[in-house]
Design a protein around this motif. Structure first.
Motif, short mmCIF file in Angstrom:
data_model
loop_
_atom_site.label_atom_id
_atom_site.label_comp_id
_atom_site.label_asym_id
_atom_site.label_seq_id
_atom_site.Cartn_x
_atom_site.Cartn_y
_atom_site.Cartn_z
N LYS A 105 0.86 -1.17 0.00
CA LYS A 105 0.00 0.00 0.00
C LYS A 105 0.90 1.23 0.00
O LYS A 105 1.78 1.36 0.85
N VAL A 106 0.66 2.12 -0.94
CA VAL A 106 1.47 3.34 -1.04
C VAL A 106 0.77 4.43 -0.26
O VAL A 106 -0.41 4.72 -0.48
N LEU A 107 1.50 5.02 0.66
CA LEU A 107 0.94 6.12 1.47
C LEU A 107 1.47 7.45 0.96
O LEU A 107 2.66 7.62 0.75
N PRO A 108 0.58 8.39 0.76
CA PRO A 108 1.06 9.72 0.31
C PRO A 108 1.68 10.48 1.46
O PRO A 108 1.25 10.36 2.62
N PHE A 109 2.72 11.23 1.16
CA PHE A 109 3.34 12.10 2.16
C PHE A 109 2.70 13.48 2.05
O PHE A 109 2.49 14.00 0.96
N GLN A 110 2.42 14.04 3.18
CA GLN A 110 1.85 15.40 3.17
C GLN A 110 2.95 16.36 3.60
O GLN A 110 3.66 16.12 4.56
#
Length: 113
Positions: A105-110
């Motif tokens: 699962k790819v998590l977006p960086f904020q």
């Protein structure tokens, strides 16, 4: 229908008293084994039996015949082992790839300012 192998004492007596009968029994059992195998394997089995018979007839010493046939068998087992390991590794790699692609699962960086 498979023929049962006589017990050891009967085989010893045949070898001592009637080697021709023992040879006939061996031939019958080899033929039965080949005939009972799937049709697609008959040619390969006949070729293997041809090699075995050639070794049996070309070597005078029973011990030497046994050594050569044992080496042949061990070589065949080594090839089988190698192929089974190759297939197992291939299957493991495919399963690993499948698990990695389905569970990643790819998590977006904020960004924080």
């Amino acid at each position: 229908m498979a023929r049962n192998l006589p017990n050891l004492s009967v085989l010893q007596q045949m070898a001592r008293d009637d080697p021709a009968a023992l040879e006939r029994l061996r031939n019958e059992m080899v033929e039965q084994l080949i005939n009972d195998a799937p049709e697609r394997q008959h040619r390969r089995l006949r070729g293997l039996q041809f090699q075995i018979d050639a070794i049996r007839h070309s070597k005078r010493s029973p011990l030497r015949r046994c050594q050569i046939l044992s080496e042949m068998m061990l070589e065949s087992f080594a090839k089988l082992d190698s192929e089974l390991n190759r297939l197992s590794n291939k299957r493991s790699k495919a399963a690993h790839r499948e698990n990695n692609t389905t569970s990643t699962k790819v998590l977006p960086f904020q960004r924080r300012h």
